[in-house]
Design a protein around this motif. Structure first.
Motif, PDB file in Angstrom:
ATOM      1  N   PRO A   1      54.210  37.433  55.391  1.00 38.83           N
ATOM      2  CA  PRO A   1      53.829  38.281  55.840  1.00 38.83           C
ATOM      3  C   PRO A   1      53.735  37.816  57.502  1.00 38.83           C
ATOM      4  N   VAL A   2      52.807  36.155  57.451  1.00 46.65           N
ATOM      5  CA  VAL A   2      53.183  35.890  58.234  1.00 46.65           C
ATOM      6  C   VAL A   2      53.876  35.305  59.592  1.00 46.65           C
ATOM      7  N   ILE A   3      54.799  34.915  58.927  1.00 46.46           N
ATOM      8  CA  ILE A   3      56.104  35.049  59.670  1.00 46.46           C
ATOM      9  C   ILE A   3      56.217  36.351  59.867  1.00 46.46           C
ATOM     10  N   MET A   4      56.559  37.171  59.353  1.00 46.96           N
ATOM     11  CA  MET A   4      56.984  38.728  59.721  1.00 46.96           C
ATOM     12  C   MET A   4      55.856  39.296  60.564  1.00 46.96           C
ATOM     13  N   MET A   5      55.437  39.575  60.861  1.00 47.40           N
ATOM     14  CA  MET A   5      54.169  39.517  62.081  1.00 47.40           C
ATOM     15  C   MET A   5      54.636  38.458  63.212  1.00 47.40           C
ATOM     16  N   SER A   6      54.923  37.306  63.141  1.00 56.82           N
ATOM     17  CA  SER A   6      55.651  36.684  64.373  1.00 56.82           C
ATOM     18  C   SER A   6      56.513  37.089  64.444  1.00 56.82           C
ATOM     19  N   GLN A   7      58.028  37.578  63.819  1.00 56.48           N
ATOM     20  CA  GLN A   7      58.702  38.698  63.713  1.00 56.48           C
ATOM     21  C   GLN A   7      58.430  40.010  64.621  1.00 56.48           C
ATOM     22  N   ASN A   8      57.711  40.568  63.567  1.00 50.65           N
ATOM     23  CA  ASN A   8      57.677  41.832  64.763  1.00 50.65           C
ATOM     24  C   ASN A   8      57.529  41.646  66.301  1.00 50.65           C
ATOM     25  N   ARG A   9      56.160  40.702  65.946  1.00 49.70           N
ATOM     26  CA  ARG A   9      56.162  40.763  67.561  1.00 49.70           C
ATOM     27  C   ARG A   9      56.865  39.832  68.182  1.00 49.70           C
ATOM     28  N   GLN A  10      58.155  39.587  68.090  1.00 48.76           N
ATOM     29  CA  GLN A  10      58.569  38.906  69.027  1.00 48.76           C
ATOM     30  C   GLN A  10      60.279  39.784  68.904  1.00 48.76           C
ATOM     31  N   GLN A  11      60.525  41.025  67.988  1.00 46.54           N
ATOM     32  CA  GLN A  11      61.317  42.117  68.546  1.00 46.54           C
ATOM     33  C   GLN A  11      60.215  43.119  69.217  1.00 46.54           C
ATOM     34  N   ASP A  12      59.133  42.907  69.206  1.00 43.98           N
ATOM     35  CA  ASP A  12      58.634  43.890  70.626  1.00 43.98           C
ATOM     36  C   ASP A  12      59.517  43.301  70.863  1.00 43.98           C
ATOM     37  N   ILE A  13      58.945  42.359  71.735  1.00 40.01           N
ATOM     38  CA  ILE A  13      59.553  41.621  73.140  1.00 40.01           C
ATOM     39  C   ILE A  13      60.939  41.969  73.600  1.00 40.01           C
ATOM     40  N   ASP A  14      61.564  41.413  72.126  1.00 42.50           N
ATOM     41  CA  ASP A  14      62.615  40.977  72.618  1.00 42.50           C
ATOM     42  C   ASP A  14      63.225  42.825  73.332  1.00 42.50           C
ATOM     43  N   ARG A  15      62.905  43.482  72.717  1.00 39.79           N
ATOM     44  CA  ARG A  15      63.189  45.387  73.002  1.00 39.79           C
ATOM     45  C   ARG A  15      62.874  45.847  74.086  1.00 39.79           C
ATOM     46  N   LYS A  16      61.583  45.514  74.772  1.00 45.99           N
ATOM     47  CA  LYS A  16      61.111  45.346  75.985  1.00 45.99           C
ATOM     48  C   LYS A  16      61.848  44.773  76.815  1.00 45.99           C
ATOM     49  N   ALA A  17      62.480  43.564  76.532  1.00 52.59           N
ATOM     50  CA  ALA A  17      63.483  42.597  77.460  1.00 52.59           C
ATOM     51  C   ALA A  17      64.905  43.992  77.483  1.00 52.59           C
ATOM     52  N   ALA A  18      64.991  44.395  76.425  1.00 53.01           N
ATOM     53  CA  ALA A  18      66.243  45.109  76.352  1.00 53.01           C
ATOM     54  C   ALA A  18      66.202  46.247  76.930  1.00 53.01           C
ATOM     55  N   GLU A  19      65.850  46.900  76.930  1.00 57.69           N
ATOM     56  CA  GLU A  19      64.937  48.007  77.485  1.00 57.69           C
ATOM     57  C   GLU A  19      65.023  48.069  79.230  1.00 57.69           C
ATOM     58  N   ASN A  20      63.900  46.929  79.688  1.00 59.10           N
ATOM     59  CA  ASN A  20      64.380  46.278  81.212  1.00 59.10           C
ATOM     60  C   ASN A  20      65.804  46.069  81.467  1.00 59.10           C
ATOM     61  N   ASP A  21      66.120  44.827  80.871  1.00 63.69           N
ATOM     62  CA  ASP A  21      67.369  44.685  81.070  1.00 63.69           C
ATOM     63  C   ASP A  21      68.767  45.788  81.051  1.00 63.69           C
ATOM     64  N   TYR A  22      68.478  47.378  80.288  1.00 65.18           N
ATOM     65  CA  TYR A  22      69.526  48.101  80.074  1.00 65.18           C
ATOM     66  C   TYR A  22      68.952  49.381  82.115  1.00 65.18           C
ATOM     67  N   ARG A  23      67.846  49.003  82.214  1.00 65.30           N
ATOM     68  CA  ARG A  23      67.196  49.339  83.206  1.00 65.30           C
ATOM     69  C   ARG A  23      68.026  48.499  84.813  1.00 65.30           C
ATOM     70  N   ILE A  24      68.476  47.333  84.422  1.00 63.99           N
ATOM     71  CA  ILE A  24      68.580  46.799  85.300  1.00 63.99           C
ATOM     72  C   ILE A  24      70.685  47.107  85.292  1.00 63.99           C
ATOM     73  N   ASN A  25      70.816  46.648  84.549  1.00 60.68           N
ATOM     74  CA  ASN A  25      71.747  47.154  84.495  1.00 60.68           C
ATOM     75  C   ASN A  25      72.440  48.677  85.163  1.00 60.68           C
ATOM     76  N   VAL A  26      71.621  50.024  84.684  1.00 59.64           N
ATOM     77  CA  VAL A  26      72.102  51.592  85.095  1.00 59.64           C
ATOM     78  C   VAL A  26      71.660  51.090  86.513  1.00 59.64           C
TER      79      VAL A  26
END
Length: 184
Positions: free
Chosen positions: A106-131
């Motif tokens: 569970p501790v590792i999954m918490m870290s992975q979920n937080r990293q996934q949120d960071i990656d999702r926000k970065a992907a959204e930002n990349d998408y907006r920049i590409n648009v």
């Protein structure tokens, strides 16, 4: 400035609105001071612990150390160095490994979920920049097309003018040849 308005009128209204939103977002990010702490500094104690555990448990050094401990444990119990402490089915060892897995996962999954949120926000930002880049490139294409149209019109006008001048000089030369070539 009038040219820019004409260019933006050629775009669909949705594209124009999106481009304006992206420009506002970029300006607001620029206006944010550098005094704000980075995202890493704002982590809670639990998030920092989860990251540390995930970093340690996801390393080769952890795997090597744990493998060495397991080897020593099993060897010591098989040769009888620790009399009757954890005999062959290694129930205590299984309990320790189950305990470790029950808390580590569970501790590792918490870290992975937080990293996934960071990656999702970065992907959204990349998408907006590409648009935004796509829309800016589209605007540049429209401007270049307008410049090309103007140049073609100017060149067409210049060719027409030169053609008229050439025809006038050719007809004038024929008339002077006709006058000069008559016997008096």
């Amino acid at each position: 400035m009038e040219e820019k308005v004409e260019d933006q009128d050629d775009m669909e209204q949705a594209e124009h609105d999106l481009l304006a939103d992206l420009r506002r977002a970029r300006r607001s990010l620029r206006l944010q001071g550098m005094d704000q702490p980075p995202a890493v500094a704002r982590l809670t104690l639990g998030q920092r612990i989860a990251d540390a555990v995930a970093t340690v448990m996801g390393s080769w050094s952890f795997i090597i150390v744990q493998s060495a401990i397991l080897f020593v444990w099993i060897t010591a119990n098989l040769i009888g160095a620790m009399r009757g402490w954890d005999p062959y089915p290694f129930i205590l060892l299984n309990l320790a490994l189950s305990f470790q897995a029950a808390y580590a996962a569970p501790v590792i999954m918490m870290s992975q979920n937080r990293q996934q949120d960071i990656d999702r926000k970065a992907a959204e930002n990349d998408y907006r920049i590409n648009v935004k880049a796509e829309l800016e490139i589209e605007l540049l294409h429209e401007k270049i097309d307008q410049l090309r149209e103007r140049e073609v019109l100017k060149l067409t006008e210049a060719v027409r003018t030169l053609t008229e001048l050439l025809e006038q000089s050719t007809s004038g030369a024929r008339e002077s040849d006709a006058e000069g070539g008559r016997p008096s």
